[in-house]
Design an enzyme around this catalytic site. Structure first.
Site, PDB file in Angstrom:
ATOM      1  N   LYS A 217       0.807  -1.211   0.000  1.00 22.25           N
ATOM      2  CA  LYS A 217       0.000   0.000   0.000  1.00 22.25           C
ATOM      3  C   LYS A 217       0.847   1.271   0.000  1.00 22.25           C
ATOM      4  O   LYS A 217       2.068   1.238   0.162  1.00 22.25           O
ATOM      5  CB  LYS A 217      -0.979  -0.015   1.183  1.00 22.25           C
ATOM      6  CG  LYS A 217      -2.138  -0.975   0.973  1.00 22.25           C
ATOM      7  CD  LYS A 217      -3.214  -0.827   2.023  1.00 22.25           C
ATOM      8  CE  LYS A 217      -4.428  -1.690   1.673  1.00 22.25           C
ATOM      9  NZ  LYS A 217      -5.488  -1.610   2.698  1.00 22.25           N
ATOM     10  N   ARG A 251      -3.264  -9.988   5.140  1.00 21.10           N
ATOM     11  CA  ARG A 251      -3.795 -10.104   3.774  1.00 21.10           C
ATOM     12  C   ARG A 251      -2.702  -9.618   2.829  1.00 21.10           C
ATOM     13  O   ARG A 251      -2.318  -8.445   2.881  1.00 21.10           O
ATOM     14  CB  ARG A 251      -5.058  -9.251   3.647  1.00 21.10           C
ATOM     15  CG  ARG A 251      -5.736  -9.280   2.280  1.00 21.10           C
ATOM     16  CD  ARG A 251      -6.966  -8.377   2.299  1.00 21.10           C
ATOM     17  NE  ARG A 251      -7.691  -8.390   1.031  1.00 21.10           N
ATOM     18  CZ  ARG A 251      -7.416  -7.579   0.002  1.00 21.10           C
ATOM     19  NH1 ARG A 251      -6.429  -6.691   0.101  1.00 21.10           N
ATOM     20  NH2 ARG A 251      -8.135  -7.646  -1.107  1.00 21.10           N
TER      21      ARG A 251
END
Length: 270
Positions: A217, A251
């Site tokens: 991210k 995740r």
């Protein structure tokens, strides 16, 4: 030994946490390497994923919404194909109740709704009726002018997630089927993301499993000055630290490398 209730399943493994592999049945997810179908899903299983998270609509900043019909066409055949070859637990990443319902019918175990029931008014009642598991995530609307407050972010996220948990409990939904996610990114500032990673165990007062979804991210890029394609090392480090800070599930895009890192952590963690 780690244990986890995931929907109606009880999972266990020898690692410090569970690895959720990302399968994006989309043409526009932010990391191209996570896009794929049955072959890619089976590779992640072979790489050691404990869980697969299947999504048919990108939720990256500035994403383009897809119709219910298109999302169904993307994810339902894939879930059925996976189920024909594996009994791996599956979460369905969707904001649409009908997609969720059909995904469970095809073999999914858990709802992963980044809107936390807010984008589809019928989602909560559908969840209660189906009685699958659920991942509750916190998000802020996209707002470039939002200043943020790292000093209060943990308490804000905890208050929001606890309120959603309480709504489910009021309807006799089992606490054991709930997992929480602080929503790294999703309208947060860089400093807020750092605080949530550092204090991820404090985002719930209900003693619930915490999922951390920070693989590749923007905040990883801000810490490393690397592009999405070159953020694996930073993601591995952040995931290990989040597990040390209380996360039960990570995740990730890079399943094999994450499993390798957790195996080292297993032997060296005191």
């Amino acid at each position: 030994m780690s244990e986890l209730i995931f929907g109606n399943r009880k999972l266990s493994n020898s690692l410090p946490a569970f690895v959720m592999g990302i399968v994006n049945a989309t043409p526009d997810s932010f990391f191209e390497g996570s896009r794929g179908g049955i072959d890619y899903a089976m590779k992640l299983i072979s790489d050691g994923a404990d869980i697969l998270d299947i999504g048919g609509e990108s939720t990256r900043p500035g994403y383009t919404e897809v119709s219910e019909e298109e999302e169904l066409e993307r994810v339902i055949p894939l879930i059925r194909q996976i189920r024909s070859q594996s009994d791996i637990p599956i979460s369905i990443d969707t904001r649409k109740a009908k997609v969720f319902k059909e995904a469970v019918r095809a073999g999914a175990d858990v709802l992963n709704d980044v809107s936390c029931f807010e984008d589809d008014p019928s989602m909560m009642e559908t969840l209660i009726k189906i009685s699958s598991g659920v991942i509750l995530m916190h998000r802020y609307p996209e707002d470039k002018d939002r200043i943020g407050n790292a000093d209060t972010i943990v308490s804000e996220v905890r208050k929001y997630l606890d309120s959603k948990v309480d709504l489910l409990l009021e309807k006799n939904f089992p606490l054991s089927k709930i997992i929480v996610d602080p929503g790294i990114g999703f309208g947060k500032t860089f400093d807020e993301n750092l605080k949530l990673i550092e204090q991820c165990s404090k985002i719930t007062s209900k003693n619930l499993p915490v999922l951390m979804a920070l693989s590749r991210k923007r905040c990883i890029g801000q810490m490393t000055s690397e592009t999405v394609e070159n953020r694996m090392s930073g993601s591995l480090t952040a995931n290990i630290l989040s597990i040390q800070n209380g996360a039960s599930i990570v995740r990730v895009h890079d399943v094999k490398e994450t499993v390798d890192a957790l195996n080292v952590m297993k032997y060296l963690r005191k």
